[in-house]
Motif scaffolding. Structure first.
Motif, PDB file in Angstrom:
ATOM      1  N   HIS B 107       0.810  -1.211   0.000  1.00 18.00           N
ATOM      2  CA  HIS B 107       0.000   0.000   0.000  1.00 18.00           C
ATOM      3  C   HIS B 107       0.843   1.261   0.000  1.00 18.00           C
ATOM      4  CE1 HIS B 107       1.057  -1.224   4.007  1.00 18.00           C
ATOM      5  NE2 HIS B 107       0.758  -0.045   4.490  1.00 18.00           N
ATOM      6  N   MET B 108       2.173   1.082  -0.055  1.00 18.70           N
ATOM      7  CA  MET B 108       3.063   2.249  -0.096  1.00 18.70           C
ATOM      8  C   MET B 108       3.846   2.210  -1.402  1.00 18.70           C
ATOM      9  SD  MET B 108       4.823   2.192   3.642  1.00 18.70           S
ATOM     10  CE  MET B 108       3.892   1.923   5.150  1.00 18.70           C
ATOM     11  N   ASN B 109       4.124   3.372  -1.966  1.00 22.02           N
ATOM     12  CA  ASN B 109       4.943   3.373  -3.169  1.00 22.02           C
ATOM     13  C   ASN B 109       6.404   3.111  -2.786  1.00 22.02           C
ATOM     14  OD1 ASN B 109       6.190   5.823  -2.452  1.00 22.02           O
ATOM     15  ND2 ASN B 109       4.719   7.055  -3.618  1.00 22.02           N
ATOM     16  N   ALA B 110       7.263   3.021  -3.807  1.00 24.52           N
ATOM     17  CA  ALA B 110       8.656   2.634  -3.564  1.00 24.52           C
ATOM     18  C   ALA B 110       9.306   3.576  -2.554  1.00 24.52           C
ATOM     19  CB  ALA B 110       9.423   2.640  -4.886  1.00 24.52           C
ATOM     20  N   LEU B 111       9.096   4.870  -2.776  1.00 27.84           N
ATOM     21  CA  LEU B 111       9.705   5.867  -1.895  1.00 27.84           C
ATOM     22  C   LEU B 111       9.205   5.716  -0.454  1.00 27.84           C
ATOM     23  CD1 LEU B 111      11.501   8.434  -1.814  1.00 27.84           C
ATOM     24  CD2 LEU B 111       9.414   9.757  -2.139  1.00 27.84           C
ATOM     25  N   GLN B 112       7.906   5.537  -0.305  1.00 32.60           N
ATOM     26  CA  GLN B 112       7.333   5.388   1.050  1.00 32.60           C
ATOM     27  C   GLN B 112       7.843   4.124   1.728  1.00 32.60           C
ATOM     28  OE1 GLN B 112       3.323   5.550  -0.373  1.00 32.60           O
ATOM     29  NE2 GLN B 112       3.003   7.651   0.318  1.00 32.60           N
ATOM     30  N   ASN B 113       8.007   3.055   0.947  1.00 34.19           N
ATOM     31  CA  ASN B 113       8.575   1.832   1.503  1.00 34.19           C
ATOM     32  C   ASN B 113       9.954   2.093   2.101  1.00 34.19           C
ATOM     33  OD1 ASN B 113       7.508  -1.148   1.222  1.00 34.19           O
ATOM     34  ND2 ASN B 113       6.567   0.016  -0.452  1.00 34.19           N
ATOM     35  N   VAL B 114      10.763   2.859   1.378  1.00 37.34           N
ATOM     36  CA  VAL B 114      12.134   3.102   1.834  1.00 37.34           C
ATOM     37  C   VAL B 114      12.159   4.129   2.973  1.00 37.34           C
ATOM     38  CG1 VAL B 114      14.459   3.763   1.105  1.00 37.34           C
ATOM     39  CG2 VAL B 114      12.975   2.522  -0.474  1.00 37.34           C
ATOM     40  N   VAL B 140      20.283   1.803  -6.173  1.00 33.74           N
ATOM     41  CA  VAL B 140      19.850   0.531  -6.756  1.00 33.74           C
ATOM     42  C   VAL B 140      19.273   0.741  -8.163  1.00 33.74           C
ATOM     43  CG1 VAL B 140      19.403  -0.493  -4.494  1.00 33.74           C
ATOM     44  CG2 VAL B 140      17.525   0.612  -5.726  1.00 33.74           C
ATOM     45  N   GLY B 141      19.461   1.951  -8.705  1.00 38.91           N
ATOM     46  CA  GLY B 141      19.075   2.209 -10.088  1.00 38.91           C
ATOM     47  C   GLY B 141      17.595   2.438 -10.302  1.00 38.91           C
ATOM     48  N   LEU B 142      16.904   2.892  -9.269  1.00 41.67           N
ATOM     49  CA  LEU B 142      15.457   3.047  -9.406  1.00 41.67           C
ATOM     50  C   LEU B 142      14.971   4.448  -9.042  1.00 41.67           C
ATOM     51  CD1 LEU B 142      14.163  -0.361  -8.033  1.00 41.67           C
ATOM     52  CD2 LEU B 142      14.128   0.439 -10.387  1.00 41.67           C
ATOM     53  N   ALA B 143      15.827   5.441  -9.219  1.00 39.85           N
ATOM     54  CA  ALA B 143      15.425   6.804  -8.876  1.00 39.85           C
ATOM     55  C   ALA B 143      14.150   7.199  -9.609  1.00 39.85           C
ATOM     56  CB  ALA B 143      16.555   7.777  -9.204  1.00 39.85           C
ATOM     57  N   ASP B 144      13.981   6.692 -10.823  1.00 42.56           N
ATOM     58  CA  ASP B 144      12.809   7.093 -11.611  1.00 42.56           C
ATOM     59  C   ASP B 144      11.547   6.322 -11.224  1.00 42.56           C
ATOM     60  OD1 ASP B 144      14.114   4.812 -12.554  1.00 42.56           O
ATOM     61  OD2 ASP B 144      13.114   4.979 -14.508  1.00 42.56           O
ATOM     62  N   LYS B 145      11.657   5.365 -10.306  1.00 46.79           N
ATOM     63  CA  LYS B 145      10.482   4.572  -9.924  1.00 46.79           C
ATOM     64  C   LYS B 145       9.986   4.926  -8.528  1.00 46.79           C
ATOM     65  CE  LYS B 145      10.143   1.863 -13.537  1.00 46.79           C
ATOM     66  NZ  LYS B 145       8.998   2.015 -14.438  1.00 46.79           N
ATOM     67  N   ALA B 146      10.443   6.052  -7.998  1.00 49.33           N
ATOM     68  CA  ALA B 146      10.111   6.407  -6.614  1.00 49.33           C
ATOM     69  C   ALA B 146       8.611   6.410  -6.351  1.00 49.33           C
ATOM     70  CB  ALA B 146      10.718   7.767  -6.272  1.00 49.33           C
ATOM     71  N   GLU B 147       7.844   6.853  -7.330  1.00 49.45           N
ATOM     72  CA  GLU B 147       6.400   6.987  -7.106  1.00 49.45           C
ATOM     73  C   GLU B 147       5.633   5.722  -7.471  1.00 49.45           C
ATOM     74  OE1 GLU B 147       5.276   9.812  -5.786  1.00 49.45           O
ATOM     75  OE2 GLU B 147       7.256  10.749  -5.848  1.00 49.45           O
ATOM     76  N   ALA B 148       6.322   4.713  -7.981  1.00 48.51           N
ATOM     77  CA  ALA B 148       5.614   3.504  -8.444  1.00 48.51           C
ATOM     78  C   ALA B 148       5.168   2.657  -7.264  1.00 48.51           C
ATOM     79  CB  ALA B 148       6.532   2.694  -9.356  1.00 48.51           C
ATOM     80  N   MET B 149       3.979   2.065  -7.387  1.00 46.27           N
ATOM     81  CA  MET B 149       3.512   1.117  -6.380  1.00 46.27           C
ATOM     82  C   MET B 149       4.175  -0.234  -6.644  1.00 46.27           C
ATOM     83  SD  MET B 149       1.546   2.994  -4.594  1.00 46.27           S
ATOM     84  CE  MET B 149       0.610   1.924  -3.495  1.00 46.27           C
ATOM     85  N   PRO B 150       4.360  -1.045  -5.592  1.00 52.13           N
ATOM     86  CA  PRO B 150       5.007  -2.346  -5.790  1.00 52.13           C
ATOM     87  C   PRO B 150       4.365  -3.170  -6.909  1.00 52.13           C
ATOM     88  CG  PRO B 150       4.839  -1.889  -3.464  1.00 52.13           C
ATOM     89  CD  PRO B 150       4.138  -0.756  -4.176  1.00 52.13           C
ATOM     90  N   ALA B 151       3.025  -3.120  -7.007  1.00 50.42           N
ATOM     91  CA  ALA B 151       2.358  -3.941  -8.019  1.00 50.42           C
ATOM     92  C   ALA B 151       2.737  -3.525  -9.436  1.00 50.42           C
ATOM     93  CB  ALA B 151       0.846  -3.871  -7.834  1.00 50.42           C
ATOM     94  N   GLN B 152       3.274  -2.313  -9.582  1.00 52.73           N
ATOM     95  CA  GLN B 152       3.641  -1.845 -10.921  1.00 52.73           C
ATOM     96  C   GLN B 152       5.089  -2.161 -11.266  1.00 52.73           C
ATOM     97  OE1 GLN B 152       2.805   2.213  -9.978  1.00 52.73           O
ATOM     98  NE2 GLN B 152       0.697   2.129 -10.738  1.00 52.73           N
TER      99      GLN B 152
END
Ligand SMILES: Nc1ncnc2c1ncn2[C@@H]1O[C@H](COP(=O)(O)OP(=O)(O)OP(=O)(O)O)[C@@H](O)[C@H]1O
Ligand SMILES: [Mg+2]
Lengths: 213, 259
Positions: B107-114, B140-152
């Motif tokens: 329920h948290m996006n990548a950034l919120q998870n971290v 880890v090479g995912l700066a552009d995925k900060a807002e993505a939800m885990p399911a995405q």
């Protein structure tokens, strides 16, 4: 009496039904959350009172609970009146079923989520509110919707302690007009419309809590 | 004469059973800080259980477990292990773990998870935590995925978020439990490369449970071969895999690599 007039008289009962159901639903949610969380606790001293509450209110009939609160409690000096007794009985009864819904939804959150929370060193409270609860709520909502409709239907029971809700009003009206078919068809439609409102409301809540995919 | 620093992980006679199954039957281990250790061995030999005990997810039944000089468990007179809660949380703060199935918070996006743990455990302000989280996502090479939800995210991306999430607490020890086993083959390489990079920095002690023998051989300073709940063989990869003395490891490696 024409339909419009019957409907007008019944609508005062409808309003009481809505109020009693809403009040009981509110009480039920509070009880369900408290007892559901308590039953999920690792501490038996917390679990045990909640389990007792749930088993008593699931294991006896809602009607008897209502009579007990309305007729017996006053003998112990606790006289809360018909409306409050109705709300208390219906709410405590639905809350007991709701507690099981809450407990089940909390249990259904995968163990891996708890492991991850411990590995991140989150406190138990933080784990519950930030990790477990937001994932458990979406699983609670569909069964909670069913319970809410069940509660609405149970609210007809409180006509038996002379709360002038929809069913009670209908019966009074029937004795005075003898228009049984018209009256109970209207009552049927009214309950059905209320149930549809609950379903629609729950849909909205479910959408709000849905975890983005 | 230079003093050898005390090991950051010290285990003596560590035992753990689940029901009637004795999973760990007396594990002794010293790991100096900064070492990268691969853990290999047959299914059910107790590798995950060892990592769970090191993460303090489960209590041992008996034995000593010391992390960075602290023992979170003490044996009660009855034999049960009792935790000192403050110490438990302090020690957990030094250890991070990454799981086979990622266990991201859905329920948290990548950034919120971290960000979650830096805010709630370290007490960082939202702004600082955000900056730190973005920094680790970048690593880890995912700066552009900060807002993505885990399911995405793809499996490999999820696992990299999970690694960033664990690193953001800046642990002294990182535990990796088959972190590539749930990934599609083409996504494994990226995650292993990330682990290799971490190992080369030598600032974090790493225990890596893996089925990738070549990875274990190339990236680890040391390989532990687990069998029946004990460390059956232990040594540098060159020795364990090639010297002919470590018979059981050699047979296991042959069986899993199929040559
Ligand atoms: N929570 C548990 N309850 C009961 N048994 C368990 C539990 N966790 C592990 N076990 C058992 O302990 C044994 C060792 O498990 P463990 O997961 O540590 O092995 P492993 O070496 O990681 O194996 P794999 O390579 O398959 O992951 C297995 O027989 C497993 O069934
Ligand atoms: Mg395992």
């Amino acid at each position: 009496m024409p339909y419009a007039e019957l409907a007008a008289t019944l609508s005062s009962g409808l309003l009481v039904t809505v109020q009693v159901t809403a009040g009981a639903a509110l009480l039920a949610v509070v009880m369900a959350v408290i007892a559901g969380l308590a039953r999920s606790s690792r501490n038996p001293l917390v679990r045990w009172p909640a389990a007792t509450y749930v088993e008593i209110f699931r294991g006896t009939s809602a009607l008897v609970q209502l009579f007990w609160i309305y007729f017996v409690l006053p003998r112990f000096g606790i006289d809360i009146g018909a409306i409050a007794a109705a709300v208390a009985a219906l709410g405590l009864n639905a809350g007991a079923y709701g507690a099981e819904v809450v407990r089940g939804a909390i249990r259904a959150v995968p163990q891996g989520q708890r492991d991850a929370a411990v590995a991140l060193n989150l406190s138990p409270a933080r784990t519950l509110f930030r990790v477990i609860w937001p994932q458990a709520v979406p699983a609670m909502l569909p069964p909670a919707g069913n319970l809410a409709i069940e509660l609405l239907k149970n609210s007809a029971l409180v006509s038996l302690i002379a709360v002038s809700e929809l069913t009670f009003t209908a019966q009074l009206l029937r004795t005075s007009t003898l228009q049984t078919t018209e009256i109970f068809t209207l009552v049927l439609l009214a309950y059905f419309a209320l149930a549809l409102c609950i379903t629609a409301g729950m849909r909205r809540v479910e959408r709000r809590w849905k975890i983005a995919a | 004469m230079p003093e050898t620093p005390p090991p950051i992980i010290r285990l003596r006679g560590l035992r753990k059973s689940y029901g009637n199954v004795q999973v760990l039957r007396g594990v002794d281990l010293d790991v100096p800080h900064g070492q990268t250790v691969s853990v290999i061995g047959p299914s059910g030999s107790g590798k995950s259980t060892l990592l769970r005990l090191l993460m303090l997810l489960d209590a041992p039944d008996a034995g000593e477990l010391e992390i960075d000089g602290e023992s979170p468990w003490t044996a009660e007179p009855g034999g049960r292990m009792r935790a000192d809660n403050a110490r438990l949380r302090r020690v957990r703060g030094k250890v991070g773990m990454v799981f086979q199935h990622f266990n991201l918070f859905p329920h948290m996006n990548a950034l919120q998870n971290v960000m979650e743990a830096p805010v709630s455990v370290l007490g960082l302000k939202a702004g600082e935590a955000r900056e730190r989280a973005l920094d680790y996502l970048d690593q880890v090479g995912l700066a552009d995925k900060a807002e993505a939800m885990p399911a995405q995210l793809s499996g490999g991306q999820k696992q990299r978020v999970a690694i960033a999430r664990a690193l953001a607490l800046q642990p002294r020890i990182m535990l990796f439990d088959e972190v590539t086993s749930a990934l599609d083959p083409e996504l494994v390489g990226g995650v292993l490369a990330l682990l290799r990079g971490l190992a080369q920095r030598r600032t974090i002690t790493m225990l890596i449970v893996t089925h990738h023998m070549r990875f274990a051989e190339r990236c680890a300073d040391r390989v532990l071969f687990f069998e029946n709940g004990v460390i059956a063989e232990d040594g540098p990869p060159a020795e364990l895999f090639h010297d002919g003395v470590h018979e059981r490891t050699r047979r296991f490696v042959e069986a899993v690599t199929g040559d």
